[in-house]
Design an enzyme around this catalytic site. Structure first.
Site, PDB file in Angstrom:
ATOM      1  N   SER A 147      34.821  25.713 -24.013  1.00 31.62           N
ATOM      2  CA  SER A 147      35.785  26.355 -23.127  1.00 31.62           C
ATOM      3  C   SER A 147      36.767  25.326 -22.594  1.00 31.62           C
ATOM      4  O   SER A 147      36.371  24.396 -21.881  1.00 31.62           O
ATOM      5  CB  SER A 147      35.061  27.030 -21.962  1.00 31.62           C
ATOM      6  OG  SER A 147      35.996  27.471 -21.009  1.00 31.62           O
TER       7      SER A 147
ATOM      8  N   HIS B  16      37.378  28.308 -27.137  1.00 33.93           N
ATOM      9  CA  HIS B  16      37.294  29.390 -26.153  1.00 33.93           C
ATOM     10  C   HIS B  16      38.378  29.216 -25.105  1.00 33.93           C
ATOM     11  O   HIS B  16      38.470  28.189 -24.439  1.00 33.93           O
ATOM     12  CB  HIS B  16      35.918  29.386 -25.484  1.00 33.93           C
ATOM     13  CG  HIS B  16      35.647  30.628 -24.698  1.00 33.93           C
ATOM     14  ND1 HIS B  16      35.215  31.799 -25.271  1.00 33.93           N
ATOM     15  CD2 HIS B  16      35.760  30.890 -23.368  1.00 33.93           C
ATOM     16  CE1 HIS B  16      35.058  32.730 -24.348  1.00 33.93           C
ATOM     17  NE2 HIS B  16      35.392  32.200 -23.177  1.00 33.93           N
TER      18      HIS B  16
ATOM     19  N   ASP C 171      39.982  30.910 -21.754  1.00 40.40           N
ATOM     20  CA  ASP C 171      39.787  31.848 -20.651  1.00 40.40           C
ATOM     21  C   ASP C 171      41.125  32.191 -20.010  1.00 40.40           C
ATOM     22  O   ASP C 171      41.836  31.296 -19.532  1.00 40.40           O
ATOM     23  CB  ASP C 171      38.861  31.235 -19.597  1.00 40.40           C
ATOM     24  CG  ASP C 171      37.426  31.140 -20.091  1.00 40.40           C
ATOM     25  OD1 ASP C 171      36.893  32.171 -20.522  1.00 40.40           O
ATOM     26  OD2 ASP C 171      36.849  30.036 -20.038  1.00 40.40           O
TER      27      ASP C 171
ATOM     28  N   MET D 273      42.776  34.138 -16.950  1.00 36.07           N
ATOM     29  CA  MET D 273      42.462  34.703 -15.636  1.00 36.07           C
ATOM     30  C   MET D 273      43.750  34.988 -14.876  1.00 36.07           C
ATOM     31  O   MET D 273      44.695  34.207 -14.935  1.00 36.07           O
ATOM     32  CB  MET D 273      41.596  33.720 -14.837  1.00 36.07           C
ATOM     33  CG  MET D 273      40.342  33.278 -15.535  1.00 36.07           C
ATOM     34  SD  MET D 273      39.397  32.137 -14.489  1.00 36.07           S
ATOM     35  CE  MET D 273      38.133  31.585 -15.648  1.00 36.07           C
TER      36      MET D 273
ATOM     37  N   HIS E  43      39.404  35.152 -24.188  1.00 31.68           N
ATOM     38  CA  HIS E  43      38.649  36.001 -23.256  1.00 31.68           C
ATOM     39  C   HIS E  43      39.570  36.436 -22.120  1.00 31.68           C
ATOM     40  O   HIS E  43      39.966  35.614 -21.282  1.00 31.68           O
ATOM     41  CB  HIS E  43      37.455  35.190 -22.740  1.00 31.68           C
ATOM     42  CG  HIS E  43      36.671  35.849 -21.668  1.00 31.68           C
ATOM     43  ND1 HIS E  43      35.744  35.164 -20.907  1.00 31.68           N
ATOM     44  CD2 HIS E  43      36.649  37.122 -21.201  1.00 31.68           C
ATOM     45  CE1 HIS E  43      35.200  35.986 -20.027  1.00 31.68           C
ATOM     46  NE2 HIS E  43      35.739  37.182 -20.181  1.00 31.68           N
TER      47      HIS E  43
ATOM     48  N   MET F 161      40.228  37.948 -18.813  1.00 29.01           N
ATOM     49  CA  MET F 161      39.685  38.320 -17.505  1.00 29.01           C
ATOM     50  C   MET F 161      40.849  38.749 -16.629  1.00 29.01           C
ATOM     51  O   MET F 161      41.203  38.093 -15.650  1.00 29.01           O
ATOM     52  CB  MET F 161      38.930  37.135 -16.885  1.00 29.01           C
ATOM     53  CG  MET F 161      37.605  36.847 -17.547  1.00 29.01           C
ATOM     54  SD  MET F 161      36.847  35.326 -16.926  1.00 29.01           S
ATOM     55  CE  MET F 161      37.545  34.137 -18.073  1.00 29.01           C
TER      56      MET F 161
ATOM     57  N   MET G 236      28.283  37.467 -20.153  1.00 30.76           N
ATOM     58  CA  MET G 236      28.553  36.498 -19.095  1.00 30.76           C
ATOM     59  C   MET G 236      27.239  36.175 -18.387  1.00 30.76           C
ATOM     60  O   MET G 236      26.590  37.053 -17.827  1.00 30.76           O
ATOM     61  CB  MET G 236      29.564  37.053 -18.089  1.00 30.76           C
ATOM     62  CG  MET G 236      30.973  37.236 -18.636  1.00 30.76           C
ATOM     63  SD  MET G 236      31.697  35.702 -19.301  1.00 30.76           S
ATOM     64  CE  MET G 236      31.666  34.641 -17.853  1.00 30.76           C
TER      65      MET G 236
ATOM     66  N   ASP H 248      28.279  32.997 -22.286  1.00 35.10           N
ATOM     67  CA  ASP H 248      29.192  32.112 -21.569  1.00 35.10           C
ATOM     68  C   ASP H 248      28.744  31.957 -20.123  1.00 35.10           C
ATOM     69  O   ASP H 248      28.651  32.944 -19.381  1.00 35.10           O
ATOM     70  CB  ASP H 248      30.602  32.709 -21.625  1.00 35.10           C
ATOM     71  CG  ASP H 248      31.641  31.850 -20.927  1.00 35.10           C
ATOM     72  OD1 ASP H 248      31.298  30.765 -20.425  1.00 35.10           O
ATOM     73  OD2 ASP H 248      32.814  32.275 -20.880  1.00 35.10           O
TER      74      ASP H 248
END
Length: 214
Positions: free
Chosen positions: A7, A32, A34, A36, A65, A67, A136, A172
Site C-alpha cells: 500500500s 495497492h 488507497d 480517500m 481501493h 474509499m 478490511m 488489508d
C-alpha cells in the site's frame, strides 16, 4: 504463492513515483492505491490525476481501493487513469450490481470491500460479478492500525461462499508476518501491507518474508 500488494499509503509521498518503482523491483505483485475523500473515511489521499501520473512508473497491476462517496461517478476516471482492479465498498453502494457491471464493461477487474463490521452475506448475490473481495482487517482511513482478529473467521466464511469461483480474497490492515500467516491459512490470496513493507526501507526483504509465509 500468495500475492503481495504494497500500500503506497505508507510510502514517501514526496517521491511517490520512485517508491512505486522500488516496490515493483522489490517483488510486488500488485500496487495497492488507497483513494480517500475525507467523507466516507476520515482522511484525504489522492485522485485520478495522481494515479495517471504514477502509471508510467510500473506495469504491475494497479489495485485501486475507492474509499469514497459516490464511487460510481469516478469509476470512469480511475479506469482511464490506469487502474486494473477497482474495488468499491458494499456499505456505500446502493446499486452494487450496477457499479460492478460498469467496472467489468470497462475491461477492468471488479472488487468489493467489506469493513470489519460488515457481514459477508451482503455480497452473496453479486459473486458472479466479482473478481476480488477485499476484507478490511482494520477500520479504513489510516495506516498503522492493529489487526482485528475476527477478520480470520470472515475470511474462512468467504472462502466457503466463493466455492469454485475464480475470485481472489485480499486482506488489508495490520498485516505482518504473524497476521499474514493466519490470513493465508484462512484462505487469503493477496496481502495488502503498508507499514510492514515500508517501515525500514528493506522493501525486497519484507516482501520476501510475506511471500515466504506459504
Amino acid at each position: 504463492m500468495v500475492k503481495i500488494s504494497p500500500s503506497i499509503l505508507s510510502a514517501d509521498f514526496s517521491k511517490l513515483g520512485e517508491e512505486v518503482v522500488a516496490i515493483d523491483k522489490a517483488g510486488a505483485d500488485y500496487i495497492h492505491i488507497d483513494i480517500m475523500d475525507g467523507s466516507f473515511v476520515p482522511n484525504i489521499t489522492i485522485g485520478p490525476a495522481v494515479v495517471k501520473a504514477l502509471r508510467p512508473y510500473s506495469k504491475k497491476i494497479f489495485d485501486v481501493h475507492l474509499m469514497i462517496n459516490d464511487a460510481g461517478k469516478f469509476v470512469n476516471d480511475f479506469a482511464n487513469a490506469g487502474a486494473d482492479i477497482i474495488s468499491v465498498h458494499v456499505e456505500k453502494e446502493l446499486h452494487l450490481d450496477r457499479i460492478l457491471s460498469k467496472i467489468k464493461d470497462m475491461g477492468k477487474k471488479s472488487g468489493v470491500v467489506l469493513n470489519p463490521s460488515t457481514n459477508e452475506e451482503t455480497i452473496k448475490y453479486v459473486l458472479d460479478k466479482i473478481d476480488l473481495i477485499l476484507v478490511m482487517s482494520v477500520n479504513p482511513g489510516f495506516g498503522g492500525q492493529s489487526f482485528i482478529p475476527s477478520s480470520i473467521e470472515k475470511i474462512k466464511n468467504i472462502k466457503k461462499m466463493i466455492g469454485k469461483r475464480p475470485i481472489e480474497i485480499e486482506v488489508d490492515g495490520g498485516i505482518n508476518d504473524v497476521t499474514g500467516f493466519e490470513c493465508i491459512k484462512a484462505g487469503a490470496d493477496v496481502l495488502v501491507a503498508g507499514n510492514y513493507i515500508f517501515k525500514d526501507g528493506n522493501y525486497s526483504a519484507n516482501i520476501k518474508k510475506l511471500k515466504g509465509l506459504v
